[in-house]
Design a protein around this motif. Sequence first.
Motif, short mmCIF file in Angstrom:
data_model
loop_
_atom_site.label_atom_id
_atom_site.label_comp_id
_atom_site.label_asym_id
_atom_site.label_seq_id
_atom_site.Cartn_x
_atom_site.Cartn_y
_atom_site.Cartn_z
N PHE A 27 0.95 -1.22 0.02
CA PHE A 27 -0.10 -0.20 0.02
C PHE A 27 0.71 1.13 0.07
O PHE A 27 1.84 1.32 1.00
CB PHE A 27 -0.98 0.14 1.10
CG PHE A 27 -1.98 0.94 0.83
CD1 PHE A 27 -3.32 0.87 0.32
CD2 PHE A 27 -2.01 2.45 1.16
CE1 PHE A 27 -4.27 1.82 -0.16
CE2 PHE A 27 -2.89 3.60 1.17
CZ PHE A 27 -3.96 2.85 0.42
N ASP A 28 0.54 2.28 -0.96
CA ASP A 28 1.17 3.24 -1.08
C ASP A 28 0.62 4.57 -0.66
O ASP A 28 -0.21 5.06 -1.17
CB ASP A 28 1.58 3.56 -2.48
CG ASP A 28 2.70 4.72 -2.71
OD1 ASP A 28 3.05 5.35 -1.65
OD2 ASP A 28 2.80 5.06 -3.94
N THR A 29 0.68 5.11 0.63
CA THR A 29 0.04 6.29 1.14
C THR A 29 0.80 7.51 0.77
O THR A 29 0.15 8.65 0.74
CB THR A 29 0.20 6.26 2.58
OG1 THR A 29 1.40 6.32 3.16
CG2 THR A 29 -0.71 5.11 3.18
N ILE A 85 2.26 12.78 1.69
CA ILE A 85 1.23 11.92 1.80
C ILE A 85 0.41 12.24 0.72
O ILE A 85 0.37 13.39 0.17
CB ILE A 85 0.51 12.14 3.01
CG1 ILE A 85 -0.61 10.87 3.22
CG2 ILE A 85 -0.22 13.41 3.25
CD1 ILE A 85 -1.22 10.70 4.63
N LYS A 86 -0.24 11.30 -0.05
CA LYS A 86 -1.02 11.47 -1.25
C LYS A 86 -2.49 12.13 -0.72
O LYS A 86 -2.57 11.90 0.30
CB LYS A 86 -1.31 10.26 -1.87
CG LYS A 86 -0.21 9.41 -2.59
CD LYS A 86 -0.51 8.18 -3.41
CE LYS A 86 0.38 7.48 -4.15
NZ LYS A 86 1.07 8.23 -5.24
N PRO A 87 -3.03 12.89 -1.61
CA PRO A 87 -4.41 13.01 -1.47
C PRO A 87 -5.53 12.14 -1.03
O PRO A 87 -5.03 11.00 -1.57
CB PRO A 87 -5.09 14.05 -2.54
CG PRO A 87 -3.61 14.14 -3.64
CD PRO A 87 -2.51 13.03 -2.99
N GLU A 93 5.18 -1.75 2.77
CA GLU A 93 4.05 -0.69 2.69
C GLU A 93 4.90 0.67 2.80
O GLU A 93 6.07 0.56 3.27
CB GLU A 93 3.24 -0.44 4.27
CG GLU A 93 2.16 -2.00 4.18
CD GLU A 93 1.34 -1.67 5.41
OE1 GLU A 93 1.71 -0.89 6.37
OE2 GLU A 93 0.17 -2.12 5.43
N ASN A 94 4.30 1.49 2.25
CA ASN A 94 5.00 3.07 2.25
C ASN A 94 3.81 3.97 3.14
O ASN A 94 2.66 4.17 2.57
CB ASN A 94 4.92 3.45 0.89
CG ASN A 94 5.63 4.87 0.94
OD1 ASN A 94 6.56 5.19 1.74
ND2 ASN A 94 5.37 5.94 -0.24
N MET A 95 4.30 3.95 4.27
CA MET A 95 3.35 4.78 5.35
C MET A 95 3.98 5.77 6.24
O MET A 95 5.15 6.05 6.26
CB MET A 95 2.98 3.49 6.46
CG MET A 95 2.12 2.54 6.03
SD MET A 95 0.47 2.76 5.57
CE MET A 95 0.01 2.86 7.36
N THR A 154 8.89 11.44 -0.42
CA THR A 154 8.80 10.11 0.16
C THR A 154 7.76 9.25 -0.74
O THR A 154 7.66 7.97 -0.84
CB THR A 154 8.34 9.92 1.55
OG1 THR A 154 6.95 10.52 1.69
CG2 THR A 154 9.42 10.59 2.41
N ASP A 155 6.94 9.78 -1.50
CA ASP A 155 6.03 9.24 -2.60
C ASP A 155 6.74 8.49 -3.79
O ASP A 155 6.14 7.92 -4.45
CB ASP A 155 4.93 10.14 -3.00
CG ASP A 155 3.68 9.42 -3.45
OD1 ASP A 155 3.74 8.37 -3.28
OD2 ASP A 155 2.87 10.11 -3.97
N ALA A 156 8.07 9.00 -3.92
CA ALA A 156 8.79 8.45 -5.20
C ALA A 156 9.36 7.10 -4.41
O ALA A 156 10.81 7.14 -4.37
CB ALA A 156 9.54 9.58 -5.79
N GLU A 157 8.68 6.11 -3.61
CA GLU A 157 9.36 5.25 -3.13
C GLU A 157 9.55 4.01 -3.81
O GLU A 157 10.59 2.95 -3.59
CB GLU A 157 8.30 4.56 -2.04
CG GLU A 157 7.30 3.82 -2.33
CD GLU A 157 6.16 4.39 -3.34
OE1 GLU A 157 6.47 5.45 -3.44
OE2 GLU A 157 5.67 3.40 -4.03
N GLY A 158 8.99 3.79 -5.22
CA GLY A 158 9.19 2.56 -5.99
C GLY A 158 10.57 2.55 -6.35
O GLY A 158 11.35 1.51 -6.10
#
Length: 500
Positions: A269-271, A276-278, A319-321, A346-350
């Motif tokens: 899961f990618d938050t 943080i994502k909308p 997870e990305n939390m 941190t949303d560029a976690e992949g």
Amino acid sequence: MEIRVEQGDIASQAVDAIVVNLFEGVEAPGGATGAVDKALDGAISQVIKEGGCRGKDGTFTLIHTLGKLPTPRVVVAGLGKQDDFTVDKVRNLAANTARYLRRNRCKTAATITHGAGIGGLDPQACAQAIAEGTLMGLYRFDRHKKPKEDDVELEQLSLVEFDATRAEAVRHGVDRGAVLGEAVNFARDLANEPGNKLTPTDLAERAQAMASEVGLECEVFDQPWMEEQGMGALLSVAAGSQQPPKFIVLRYKGGGSSHLGFVGKGITFDTGGISIKPAAGMEHMKGDMSGAAAVIAAMGAIARLKPEIDVTMAVPATENMPGGNATKPGDVVTTMTGKTIEVINTDAEGRLILSDGLGYMGQSKPDFIIDVATLTGAISIALGDVAMGAMGNSDALYERVQRAAAAAGEKVWQLPMYDEYKDQIKSEVADMKNTGGRNAGSITAAMLLREFVDDTPWVHIDMAGVDIYDKVKGTTVKGASGIPVRTLVHLAFVLANDPL
Ligand code: BES
Ligand code: MN
Ligand code: ZN
């Protein structure tokens, strides 16, 4: 659901419905459709004459046999124009037909091998496409719903081949198609599963269970092992989560002279993490392990179909939390290869977890590496929901990927990694940074990955645009697509037969 092959006459099948077909514009049906027409005293020709059946692509005509045949119903599937007919059309037709039969409450059915008769296509390829399409088309993710009492499932489909000399080819095709269709549906099951029901631990368990079923070597590594390996980038993504990360490895030994490596993005899961994502649409991020699902499912099919090649698969799963211990923008992380990355977003976690996934794969010294990831939203801006993006360091390997995708009926298209883009991921404080701005977002992501591949031929597949659909059309159903499982399996065969 069972798909069988029988040699004989379609008209004599005692099933809930038999399926024949018609090309657009044909007035006097021939082949198997003609034979059924005769057995029905010309009922099909009469419906054609009256304008009730025109053979248009995507149409079905239901004819009741009223005791003239062992089956109560004949379905005439429209094939469209004969000149445009392809194996891809057969696959989609099979999917549409299977749903049509289910809607019409048929539990058993028999069909002719569309395309193999008057269509002039290869019987084995058509049979394979029918098996794939049927299984893919019937798929629905309903395991968390109360079963509807009057739901009917299509339980059995027989491909009936009149010509004994072709029955063997049809049987081969159906066997392969069933393995591929089941693998696609396995990937869909994994990707559709919500984040609370498919943690990294669950993903590892599902991979392990599949591996023991098909006889693959499986290893699952835990956090202490990741620390030993120095997988600082993977650990930095896992840091915000209460769920322990897992590193899943599957190995297939098919002999032959080459060795293929698959790496899949396994974000369960990618938050977005601290960046943080909308809220709107965030639920789709349960599918951020679609790359992992595809490589895991492809390994299962490879183990069953046995190409002469060795294949190693690695999936970093986490997870990305956001959380008290989560990685913060500006943090610098050290990857397994020793290269450092400044985490701007941190949303560029992949790309972070893949840097360690690719680092690990490099140690296995494969001859080619393919990574598959729902990596960037930008890839849907470039290619929409039609094609996957590809980038890599080897035109020869890309050409093999193209060939495999064409055989699978999936689409992939290359974007350039020109040197000029590299400035976008330069960092003041680390060897690189994990975002390169909005422009060319898919390319700068791939260029970061390239830093973790030596000169091994490598192709990165960004599948973020094609991972999930909200429409039902041909083999596409609502939810996870199961792309590019079939491309990956075909690729193992392409590379086994034609290494670089
Ligand atoms: N998992 C997403 C990419 C994604 C977007 C997949 C939409 C499926 C559908 C990825 O981890 C991500 O968040 N990428 C960011 C990168 C950006 C912060 C540089 C993106 O694309 O916005
Ligand atoms: Mn993300
Ligand atoms: Zn992601």
